[in-house]
Scaffold this active site. Structure first.
Site, PDB file in Angstrom:
ATOM      1  N   ASP A   1      -0.057  -3.570   8.672  1.00 21.37           N
ATOM      2  CA  ASP A   1      -1.511  -3.495   8.821  1.00 21.37           C
ATOM      3  C   ASP A   1      -2.120  -4.886   9.033  1.00 21.37           C
ATOM      4  O   ASP A   1      -3.250  -5.152   8.625  1.00 21.37           O
ATOM      5  CB  ASP A   1      -2.152  -2.817   7.596  1.00 21.37           C
ATOM      6  CG  ASP A   1      -1.759  -1.353   7.481  1.00 21.37           C
ATOM      7  OD1 ASP A   1      -1.116  -0.820   8.402  1.00 21.37           O
ATOM      8  OD2 ASP A   1      -2.084  -0.737   6.440  1.00 21.37           O
TER       9      ASP A   1
ATOM     10  N   HIS B   1      -0.362   2.119  12.128  1.00 24.99           N
ATOM     11  CA  HIS B   1      -1.264   3.280  12.220  1.00 24.99           C
ATOM     12  C   HIS B   1      -1.675   3.614  13.651  1.00 24.99           C
ATOM     13  O   HIS B   1      -1.754   2.725  14.507  1.00 24.99           O
ATOM     14  CB  HIS B   1      -2.559   3.020  11.434  1.00 24.99           C
ATOM     15  CG  HIS B   1      -2.368   2.956   9.961  1.00 24.99           C
ATOM     16  ND1 HIS B   1      -2.431   4.079   9.164  1.00 24.99           N
ATOM     17  CD2 HIS B   1      -2.096   1.916   9.136  1.00 24.99           C
ATOM     18  CE1 HIS B   1      -2.221   3.718   7.899  1.00 24.99           C
ATOM     19  NE2 HIS B   1      -2.012   2.408   7.860  1.00 24.99           N
TER      20      HIS B   1
ATOM     21  N   HIS C   1      -4.939  -8.563   5.122  1.00 28.41           N
ATOM     22  CA  HIS C   1      -5.140  -7.168   4.701  1.00 28.41           C
ATOM     23  C   HIS C   1      -4.801  -7.064   3.211  1.00 28.41           C
ATOM     24  O   HIS C   1      -5.566  -6.526   2.415  1.00 28.41           O
ATOM     25  CB  HIS C   1      -4.236  -6.278   5.545  1.00 28.41           C
ATOM     26  CG  HIS C   1      -4.230  -4.836   5.187  1.00 28.41           C
ATOM     27  ND1 HIS C   1      -5.319  -4.018   5.349  1.00 28.41           N
ATOM     28  CD2 HIS C   1      -3.234  -4.034   4.715  1.00 28.41           C
ATOM     29  CE1 HIS C   1      -5.001  -2.785   4.977  1.00 28.41           C
ATOM     30  NE2 HIS C   1      -3.753  -2.765   4.584  1.00 28.41           N
TER      31      HIS C   1
ATOM     32  N   HIS D   1       0.824  -1.217   0.000  1.00 26.16           N
ATOM     33  CA  HIS D   1       0.000   0.000   0.000  1.00 26.16           C
ATOM     34  C   HIS D   1       0.856   1.264   0.000  1.00 26.16           C
ATOM     35  O   HIS D   1       1.900   1.322   0.642  1.00 26.16           O
ATOM     36  CB  HIS D   1      -0.962   0.000   1.194  1.00 26.16           C
ATOM     37  CG  HIS D   1      -2.134  -0.913   0.989  1.00 26.16           C
ATOM     38  ND1 HIS D   1      -2.873  -1.444   2.023  1.00 26.16           N
ATOM     39  CD2 HIS D   1      -2.696  -1.383  -0.152  1.00 26.16           C
ATOM     40  CE1 HIS D   1      -3.846  -2.195   1.524  1.00 26.16           C
ATOM     41  NE2 HIS D   1      -3.750  -2.178   0.216  1.00 26.16           N
TER      42      HIS D   1
HETATM   43 FE    FE Z   1      -1.700   1.332   6.021  1.00 23.48          FE
HETATM   44 ZN    ZN Z   2      -2.295  -1.112   4.218  1.00 26.54          ZN
END
Ligand code: FE
Ligand code: ZN
Length: 255
Positions: A133, A171, A114, A58
């Protein structure tokens, strides 16, 4: 002595981690949302970047790699399975692989769910797990590419690490994750306590990441699909943990 660990906020709610061995000078950066904070932190400590470790493809985890490589000739490590959509890799890895860094072994776990090809970097000696993630503080990543069964299996691998392991995830979603967690596990005192502490930390703008694995096992609903109280609350007593996990994940997606 564990390797030195630095947690840096980046973009709006991402984290980047630096891992440093003062003896060899080896310095790794885990994921690169944005090169800016990494460059500043390296300069402030007079460290030279030797490694970049990527958890998944990502953009908020790889967007700053090229910029960083313009400043340091670092070796980029990522999943072989994801090489087609990662920046150019110098070392391709898969589950079960290990490599040396700063006098320690870094192990690779496949923690897909994910995304397909999402990996975690595990430093057993320092007790760090860089989970991107996959497993997050009080949560887990949304299932963009994988299935509930796949993510459940990935989380089980992480849950088996030393309980003292620091979960270094990607995150700052913890407060919202915790509010949701209370909707499926409302009578969990450890969760309530943790949320009280998180509210104070976020009120002071302090990071809640990394978190300790033992605390995740006690409070993160995505690791607790076998818990009788959660199963009862969901009216799923005796159900397959994968189905319970899938229900929790579906509720979180709607939350
Ligand atoms: Fe992320
Ligand atoms: Zn991600």
């Amino acid at each position: 002595m564990p390797l030195e660990l630095v947690t840096l906020p980046a973009l709006s709610d991402n984290y980047v981690f630096l891992v440093h061995d003062s003896e060899s000078g080896d310095t790794a950066c885990v994921d690169v949302p944005d090169a800016g904070p990494v460059l500043d932190a390296l300069k402030a400590r007079n460290w030279s970047l030797t490694d970049i470790w990527l958890t998944h493809h990502h953009h908020d985890h790889i967007g700053g790699v090229d910029d960083l490589l313009g400043h340091y000739d670092a070796k980029v490590t990522g999943a072989r399975a994801d090489r087609h959509r990662l920046p150019r890799l110098n070392r391709e890895v898969a589950e079960g692989d290990a490599f040396d860094f700063g006098g320690e072994q870094v192990g690779i776990l496949d923690v897909s769910g994910h995304t397909e090809g999402h990996i975690a970097f595990i430093l057993d000696a320092s007790r760090y797990a860089f989970t991107g993630d996959s497993l997050m503080a009080l949560g887990c990543g949304r299932l963009f590419e994988g299935t509930p069964a796949q993510m459940w299996e990935s989380l089980q691998k992480l849950a088996e690490l030393d309980p003292e392991t620091l979960i270094c995830s990607g995150h700052e979603y913890t407060r919202n994750n915790g509010r949701f967690a209370l909707t499926v596990d409302p009578d969990n005192d450890a969760l309530k306590d943790r949320m009280d502490r998180i509210d104070i930390m976020r009120g002071n703008d302090e990071p809640t990441v990394p978190s300790k694995l033992s605390e995740e096992v006690a409070t993160n609903p995505f690791l607790r699909a076998t818990d009788p109280a959660i199963q009862a609350h969901l009216d799923m007593t005796g159900s397959d943990p994968v189905d319970v996990f899938a229900e929790i994940r579906a509720r979180k997606d709607r939350y």
